[in-house]
Scaffold this active site. Structure first.
Site, PDB file in Angstrom:
ATOM      1  N   ARG A 295       0.809  -1.229   0.000  1.00 48.07           N
ATOM      2  CA  ARG A 295       0.000   0.000   0.000  1.00 48.07           C
ATOM      3  C   ARG A 295       0.843   1.280   0.000  1.00 48.07           C
ATOM      4  O   ARG A 295       0.371   2.338   0.389  1.00 48.07           O
ATOM      5  CB  ARG A 295      -0.971   0.013   1.194  1.00 48.07           C
ATOM      6  CG  ARG A 295      -2.010  -1.090   1.158  1.00 48.07           C
ATOM      7  CD  ARG A 295      -3.123  -0.815   2.144  1.00 48.07           C
ATOM      8  NE  ARG A 295      -4.161  -1.836   2.030  1.00 48.07           N
ATOM      9  CZ  ARG A 295      -4.283  -2.871   2.861  1.00 48.07           C
ATOM     10  NH1 ARG A 295      -3.426  -3.009   3.865  1.00 48.07           N
ATOM     11  NH2 ARG A 295      -5.259  -3.734   2.711  1.00 48.07           N
ATOM     12  N   LYS A 317       3.047  11.261 -11.426  1.00 53.02           N
ATOM     13  CA  LYS A 317       2.276  10.347 -12.275  1.00 53.02           C
ATOM     14  C   LYS A 317       3.067   9.053 -12.455  1.00 53.02           C
ATOM     15  O   LYS A 317       4.187   9.074 -12.978  1.00 53.02           O
ATOM     16  CB  LYS A 317       2.006  10.960 -13.652  1.00 53.02           C
ATOM     17  CG  LYS A 317       0.850  11.931 -13.699  1.00 53.02           C
ATOM     18  CD  LYS A 317       0.591  12.318 -15.151  1.00 53.02           C
ATOM     19  CE  LYS A 317      -0.607  13.225 -15.305  1.00 53.02           C
ATOM     20  NZ  LYS A 317      -0.864  13.558 -16.718  1.00 53.02           N
ATOM     21  N   GLU A 359       9.897  18.308 -24.579  1.00 49.36           N
ATOM     22  CA  GLU A 359       9.162  18.628 -23.350  1.00 49.36           C
ATOM     23  C   GLU A 359       9.591  19.989 -22.797  1.00 49.36           C
ATOM     24  O   GLU A 359       8.792  20.700 -22.186  1.00 49.36           O
ATOM     25  CB  GLU A 359       9.379  17.535 -22.303  1.00 49.36           C
ATOM     26  CG  GLU A 359       8.744  16.199 -22.646  1.00 49.36           C
ATOM     27  CD  GLU A 359       7.223  16.189 -22.482  1.00 49.36           C
ATOM     28  OE1 GLU A 359       6.661  17.204 -22.018  1.00 49.36           O
ATOM     29  OE2 GLU A 359       6.607  15.162 -22.816  1.00 49.36           O
ATOM     30  N   LYS A 401       6.570  23.075 -14.151  1.00 43.45           N
ATOM     31  CA  LYS A 401       5.745  21.913 -13.838  1.00 43.45           C
ATOM     32  C   LYS A 401       5.384  21.882 -12.356  1.00 43.45           C
ATOM     33  O   LYS A 401       4.250  21.535 -11.990  1.00 43.45           O
ATOM     34  CB  LYS A 401       6.446  20.623 -14.243  1.00 43.45           C
ATOM     35  CG  LYS A 401       5.547  19.404 -14.093  1.00 43.45           C
ATOM     36  CD  LYS A 401       6.061  18.181 -14.809  1.00 43.45           C
ATOM     37  CE  LYS A 401       5.052  17.046 -14.738  1.00 43.45           C
ATOM     38  NZ  LYS A 401       5.512  15.830 -15.446  1.00 43.45           N
ATOM     39  N   GLU A 411      -4.657  16.529 -11.575  1.00 42.90           N
ATOM     40  CA  GLU A 411      -5.099  16.822 -12.941  1.00 42.90           C
ATOM     41  C   GLU A 411      -6.620  16.954 -13.060  1.00 42.90           C
ATOM     42  O   GLU A 411      -7.240  16.458 -13.998  1.00 42.90           O
ATOM     43  CB  GLU A 411      -4.586  15.747 -13.909  1.00 42.90           C
ATOM     44  CG  GLU A 411      -4.520  16.232 -15.361  1.00 42.90           C
ATOM     45  CD  GLU A 411      -3.795  15.257 -16.259  1.00 42.90           C
ATOM     46  OE1 GLU A 411      -2.636  15.525 -16.587  1.00 42.90           O
ATOM     47  OE2 GLU A 411      -4.394  14.237 -16.644  1.00 42.90           O
ATOM     48  N   ARG A 415      -3.721  21.406 -14.426  1.00 40.83           N
ATOM     49  CA  ARG A 415      -2.605  20.527 -14.770  1.00 40.83           C
ATOM     50  C   ARG A 415      -2.748  19.954 -16.179  1.00 40.83           C
ATOM     51  O   ARG A 415      -1.751  19.552 -16.798  1.00 40.83           O
ATOM     52  CB  ARG A 415      -2.485  19.385 -13.749  1.00 40.83           C
ATOM     53  CG  ARG A 415      -1.292  18.484 -14.018  1.00 40.83           C
ATOM     54  CD  ARG A 415      -0.979  17.539 -12.881  1.00 40.83           C
ATOM     55  NE  ARG A 415       0.152  16.681 -13.214  1.00 40.83           N
ATOM     56  CZ  ARG A 415       0.760  15.865 -12.378  1.00 40.83           C
ATOM     57  NH1 ARG A 415       0.354  15.778 -11.121  1.00 40.83           N
ATOM     58  NH2 ARG A 415       1.791  15.116 -12.766  1.00 40.83           N
ATOM     59  N   ASN A 419      -0.477  18.752 -20.986  1.00 42.54           N
ATOM     60  CA  ASN A 419      -0.698  17.782 -22.063  1.00 42.54           C
ATOM     61  C   ASN A 419      -0.660  18.413 -23.453  1.00 42.54           C
ATOM     62  O   ASN A 419      -0.989  17.740 -24.443  1.00 42.54           O
ATOM     63  CB  ASN A 419      -2.049  17.083 -21.861  1.00 42.54           C
ATOM     64  CG  ASN A 419      -2.001  16.078 -20.735  1.00 42.54           C
ATOM     65  OD1 ASN A 419      -1.199  15.150 -20.746  1.00 42.54           O
ATOM     66  ND2 ASN A 419      -2.852  16.277 -19.731  1.00 42.54           N
ATOM     67  N   HIS A 422       0.355  16.378 -26.420  1.00 44.19           N
ATOM     68  CA  HIS A 422       0.274  14.969 -26.051  1.00 44.19           C
ATOM     69  C   HIS A 422      -0.974  14.266 -26.575  1.00 44.19           C
ATOM     70  O   HIS A 422      -0.955  13.045 -26.743  1.00 44.19           O
ATOM     71  CB  HIS A 422       0.338  14.829 -24.525  1.00 44.19           C
ATOM     72  CG  HIS A 422       1.715  15.054 -23.967  1.00 44.19           C
ATOM     73  ND1 HIS A 422       2.346  16.277 -24.055  1.00 44.19           N
ATOM     74  CD2 HIS A 422       2.579  14.222 -23.331  1.00 44.19           C
ATOM     75  CE1 HIS A 422       3.537  16.196 -23.485  1.00 44.19           C
ATOM     76  NE2 HIS A 422       3.709  14.953 -23.041  1.00 44.19           N
ATOM     77  N   HIS A 426       0.234  11.131 -28.260  1.00 39.39           N
ATOM     78  CA  HIS A 426      -0.106   9.787 -27.784  1.00 39.39           C
ATOM     79  C   HIS A 426      -0.829   8.980 -28.860  1.00 39.39           C
ATOM     80  O   HIS A 426      -0.621   7.764 -28.994  1.00 39.39           O
ATOM     81  CB  HIS A 426      -0.988   9.882 -26.536  1.00 39.39           C
ATOM     82  CG  HIS A 426      -0.237  10.232 -25.296  1.00 39.39           C
ATOM     83  ND1 HIS A 426      -0.834  10.710 -24.154  1.00 39.39           N
ATOM     84  CD2 HIS A 426       1.102  10.174 -25.011  1.00 39.39           C
ATOM     85  CE1 HIS A 426       0.086  10.924 -23.224  1.00 39.39           C
ATOM     86  NE2 HIS A 426       1.265  10.623 -23.731  1.00 39.39           N
ATOM     87  N   HIS A 439       8.918   9.186 -27.638  1.00 45.29           N
ATOM     88  CA  HIS A 439       7.836   9.982 -27.052  1.00 45.29           C
ATOM     89  C   HIS A 439       7.961  11.468 -27.387  1.00 45.29           C
ATOM     90  O   HIS A 439       7.001  12.106 -27.827  1.00 45.29           O
ATOM     91  CB  HIS A 439       7.815   9.795 -25.534  1.00 45.29           C
ATOM     92  CG  HIS A 439       6.790  10.635 -24.842  1.00 45.29           C
ATOM     93  ND1 HIS A 439       5.433  10.454 -25.005  1.00 45.29           N
ATOM     94  CD2 HIS A 439       6.919  11.704 -24.001  1.00 45.29           C
ATOM     95  CE1 HIS A 439       4.769  11.350 -24.282  1.00 45.29           C
ATOM     96  NE2 HIS A 439       5.651  12.113 -23.665  1.00 45.29           N
TER      97      HIS A 439
END
Length: 533
Positions: A295, A317, A359, A401, A411, A415, A419, A422, A426, A439
């Protein structure tokens, strides 16, 4: 420290070691004797013969003055350069002085095998002359900040000793410290040179358990794993290396399961630490394991790529992939610490470096117009891996960031602007099977397409669109959508983006360079008109 100045007697290896050190740091190398020859058009022996030593020293002084104004140099000085106190003051103003020494026998052997040296020419008793010169110059050489004996080591070994001394004496620039304030989940992001060599010190400050699951891949572990493991083991940590495949396939429940097995068999408990040593894939996988094992256990990031240092290591993330989509199984789980050592970037190939710069460009476009202009002017320095430029680019991107994450950790709002590029990126990755584009390359294509979309929607000027595209091109990144794009599949894939709510086409788009907004409900026909071009 802006420059590294190598001083010392002739035959101690200043030139060959200086060249290797400059290559290691990706700095420029200057030999003052060679520079005098270049400026005067004469060799050193010719200057001594025609004009005498005083003329040579005058020319040498002019060269030193010019070098004192430059940065990121490794300078090999002549043996007598530091006899002039003004030269010493000038060189020390922007640099650290390192004296290379050698025993008499070694110096004698090297100067006999080397080039003609004016101060030793015509001397029958060469050993006696060297002893006399050493005696005269010893006090001047004592001005050095660091002394390194080169008598018995190869040049590469001396370079390692120099770097180690610089790190231990903290002569390297102090790391940038960015604090990401998330209440009990807050942490520091450190950015600088040589940080990986102090990983044990940083980890001790966290007061965590002594068992460490070190997640990496074979390539990265081969480069840096032994150093990290050695440092931590010497500090009393029990290190369990866990190597994952060097590909996107590592981000799977199957690989995560193997790491759970390894952690459990080695009795990692809730006080233990998971360290990610690698790029984005390693960081995502290790973070996911840390978030879910028992956990949640402590997580530390040691990002080794520019992409990871400016993006994936910051913000919490973590995820693995599902056969039906990327990053579908994941969580928001913040690390306890991020150590971004810019020296590690020297091992990247040029393509991987550019991938990370995508980025960096994204951060500038969405939040900092001044930073964008700086990138336009300094993209060459970044491609040349200049430490000062890399430090600024990484730290500014992380600050941007961090500010966004502090405002919206999970997000649910702002936030989502991170993206930008992206949504299309993606989709391109997915449709190409994750093996055609890296990427950052897909994100670069996405930024170009989404900037065009923003202009079509009337929220971004044509001038700003062209500036964004111009910087992408200047960086050497791809910018055109793949030919014969399956537009129907493309549109379906976009609807699966995590920003989409109630099947409305949603994009993070720039409204001007330095500001972005999340735009919802974009008509499908507008998207088709843009992405079919």
């Amino acid at each position: 420290m802006e420059n590294i100045i190598l001083i010392g007697f002739m035959g101690t290896g200043k030139t060959i070691i200086g060249r290797k050190l400059a290559d290691r740091l990706n700095w420029d190398f200057i030999d003052t004797d060679s520079e005098v020859e270049r400026v005067t058009g004469k060799t050193i022996p010719q200057i001594f013969k025609q004009f005498g030593e005083s003329r040579f020293r005058s020319e040498e002084k002019l060269v030193v003055r010019k070098l004192g104004k430059r940065k990121h140099l490794v300078v090999a000085t002549g043996g007598g350069t530091v006899l002039d106190s003004e030269n010493v003051a000038c060189l020390r103003e922007n640099g650290i002085l390192i004296c290379l020494t050698a025993n008499l026998e070694t110096i004698l052997k090297r100067v006999k095998a080397g080039q003609s040296r004016p101060l030793l020419s015509g001397k029958e008793d060469l050993k006696q002359k060297i002893e006399e010169l050493l005696s005269v110059r010893s006090q001047a050489y004592s001005a050095a900040d660091i002394n390194i004996d080169t008598s018995f080591d190869k040049p590469d070994q001396v370079v390692e000793k120099i770097i180690q001394n610089l790190q231990e004496r903290k002569k390297m620039q102090a790391p940038v410290d960015i604090y990401l304030d998330l209440d009990k989940r807050s942490y520091h992001i450190y950015i600088g040179q040589g940080l990986i060599s102090s990983v044990d010190c940083y980890l001790k400050e966290l007061n965590l358990g002594k068992r460490v699951l070190l997640v990496s891949n074979p390539k990265v572990f081969g480069l840096f794993g032994e150093l990290v493991e050695k440092k931590l083991s010497a500090a009393g940590y029990r290190v369990i290396p866990a190597l994952a495949p060097d590909s996107e396939e590592a981000k799977s429940l199957d690989v995560a399961g193997k790491l759970y097995d390894l952690a459990y068999l080695n009795e990692l408990d809730r006080q233990s630490v998971v360290i990610a040593l690698g790029g984005g894939v390693v960081g995502d996988l290790a973070g996911f394991v840390a978030a879910t094992y028992m956990r949640g256990v402590a997580f530390v990031q040691l990002p080794t790529t520019l992409l990871a240092q400016v993006d994936s290591s910051v913000g919490g993330k973590v995820a693995v992939n599902h056969p039906r989509g990327k990053n579908i199984i994941g969580a928001f789980y913040q690390p306890k610490l991020v150590l971004s050592d810019i020296n590690l970037i020297s091992t990247l190939d040029d393509r991987e470096l550019r991938t990370g710069l995508a980025e960096v460009i994204k951060c500038a476009v969405i939040a900092d117009r001044e930073f964008f202009s700086w990138l336009v002017d300094h993209i060459g320095d970044l491609l040349d891996r200049r430490p000062e430029a890399l430090t600024r680019a990484i730290s500014t991107s992380c600050r941007i960031k961090a500010e966004v994450v502090q405002e919206d950790e999970t997000e649910s709002g702002r936030r989502a602007i991170l993206n930008f590029g992206h949504t299309v990126g993606h989709t391109i990755e997915a449709l190409s099977g994750y093996n055609l584009y890296r990427h950052g390359e897909a994100v670069a294509i996405g930024m170009a397409a989404e900037s065009r979309l923003a202009n079509e929607l009337g929220i971004l000027t044509k001038k700003d669109e062209e500036r964004i595209l111009g910087l992408i091109k200047k960086t050497g990144l791809p910018w055109e959508l793949p030919g014969q794009l399956p537009i129907d599949q493309f549109m379906v894939s976009i609807l699966k983006d995590k920003k989409v709510i109630d099947r409305e086409y949603t994009f993070a788009l720039p409204v001007r360079i330095g500001r972005a907004e999340v735009i919802k409900g974009i008509p499908e026909e507008v998207l088709r008109s843009i992405f079919c071009k």
